[in-house]
Scaffold this active site. Structure first.
Site, PDB file in Angstrom:
ATOM      1  N   ASP A   1     -13.322   9.544  -6.062  1.00 39.79           N
ATOM      2  CA  ASP A   1     -14.011   8.514  -5.292  1.00 39.79           C
ATOM      3  C   ASP A   1     -15.473   8.310  -5.681  1.00 39.79           C
ATOM      4  OD1 ASP A   1     -11.872   7.696  -3.558  1.00 39.79           O
ATOM      5  OD2 ASP A   1     -12.058   9.636  -2.557  1.00 39.79           O
TER       6      ASP A   1
ATOM      7  N   ASP B   1      -5.920   4.098  -4.760  1.00 37.43           N
ATOM      8  CA  ASP B   1      -7.317   3.899  -4.376  1.00 37.43           C
ATOM      9  C   ASP B   1      -8.258   3.926  -5.590  1.00 37.43           C
ATOM     10  OD1 ASP B   1      -5.591   5.264  -2.538  1.00 37.43           O
ATOM     11  OD2 ASP B   1      -7.264   5.623  -1.176  1.00 37.43           O
TER      12      ASP B   1
END
Length: 374
Positions: A87, A148
């Protein structure tokens, strides 16, 4: 309609600057954001909200708060605090890269390139993918990719543009291609995650981490795919990415419920207590706005996508936004972090707030997010 909603966001964000101080909001518990000292994967979204508020309003209070977050992200990278995950793009695209895009600050640019190198360290050459979570060789996650991550690839594409070093783009493209092949199903739905043999890259199975079940379609995962492939198209102009984004968007919009804001999983049984995920609708709205910029005026899907965008955004503003709740900390009600895990299954989530605002300011003033240089 959009302007009124944005003014509400500006008021709430000014109040939140005082509430949060130097801490970062993550998800809420009974309407109050849980705060952390910049050690969560979500902390860039607060920085992004501040930069968007500053760009829209010109109010220096937002800029000053945003700059403090960038200082915090510089310290986080220097101390390598909880960066062992994919991330990194969420953290640094919306903080230091945003500062670079707005101010052309050289130190912010260099910090963002350093962050791209951190993400690059998650590349697994044997398996040919970016590992989602955990250290190399992790028995559970060593061979795992996640949809993601498509929103983190823009950090690598951008680093290639800034440095000319082909490795950033090459790895991003290989990972995007693998995501397209294995995470997107033939019926245009998606897996949340996929497992590979870490030694030879052999495909093993699709799975989920936060969806209803391995074979279901987690709505936020579908949203990441819509926006992520549109962004890969922006950087590469590979038509397969554009078509994939369109396919995922059609699947999503065809399944909007009566109030036009999705449940947490497209395959979850629907009853009175089934949770929504307003953040999935917000991400999809922002993603469709990007997707539409790449379509020809006579594209056969344009009218359907534009209608779905309007329905989704009106649904959020009219029924899920905290307009009229002056003491609310979050911008959207009924976001879900992890329904399966019981972690903030029905509350404010900071990424939902960010994408909601990104979509609003793009609709009202044409202000884009911070996924690529303008």
């Amino acid at each position: 309609m959009w302007k009124k909603a944005i003014e509400d966001v500006l008021d709430k964000t000014r109040a939140n600057i005082n509430r949060f101080g130097d801490l970062f909001p993550h998800v809420s518990n009974n309407g109050k954001y849980e705060l952390n000292a910049n050690d969560e994967w979500t902390d860039g979204f607060w920085s992004g909200i501040l930069w968007l508020c500053y760009e829209y309003s010109g109010d220096p209070v937002f800029k000053e708060a945003a700059l403090r977050t960038v200082d915090s992200f510089r310290s986080r990278l220097e101390s390598n605090t909880k960066l062992d995950h994919h991330d990194i793009g969420f953290l640094y695209s919306l903080s230091s890269k945003a500062q670079w895009i707005i101010e052309r600050d050289e130190a912010a640019k260099q910090l963002t390139i350093q962050a791209a190198d951190v993400l690059l360290a998650r590349w697994r050459p044997k398996g040919q993918y970016i590992q989602a979570w955990g250290p190399e060789g992790d028995p559970e996650n060593g061979g795992r990719i996640i949809i993601d991550c498509l929103l983190n690839l823009p950090l690598l594409y951008w680093a290639y543009e800034q440095t000319g070093d082909e490795k950033y783009k090459e790895i991003a493209v290989i990972h995007a291609d693998k995501s397209r092949r294995f995470l997107v199903r033939g019926d245009d739905s998606s897996y949340h995650t996929f497992y590979f043999d870490p030694e030879d890259g052999e495909s093993l199975r699709g799975g989920t981490h936060q969806g209803y079940k391995d074979s279901s379609t987690w709505t936020r995962g579908q949203a990441w795919g819509i926006y992520g492939f549109a962004l890969s198209y922006h950087y590469t102009k590979d038509p397969l990415y554009l078509e994939t984004s369109k396919r995922l968007a059609r699947y999503f919009l065809k399944r909007l419920p009566e109030d036009d804001v999705v449940y947490w999983d497209f395959d979850a049984p629907i009853h009175a207590d089934t949770k929504r995920d307003s953040s999935a609708s917000a991400i999809t709205s922002a993603g469709i706005l990007e997707l539409l910029t790449h379509l020809e005026a006579d594209d056969p899907d344009r009218a359907f996508l534009e209608d779905g965008l309007q329905r989704s955004m009106k649904g959020l503003v009219n029924s899920y936004a905290t307009i009229g709740q002056p003491d609310a900390e979050g911008l959207l009600d009924h976001g879900s972090y992890s329904v399966r895990g019981g972690n903030a299954p029905d509350d404010h989530v900071i990424w939902g707030d960010y994408y909601y605002l990104e979509a609003l300011v793009r609709l009202e003033k044409g202000i884009k997010g911070y996924w690529y240089d303008r």
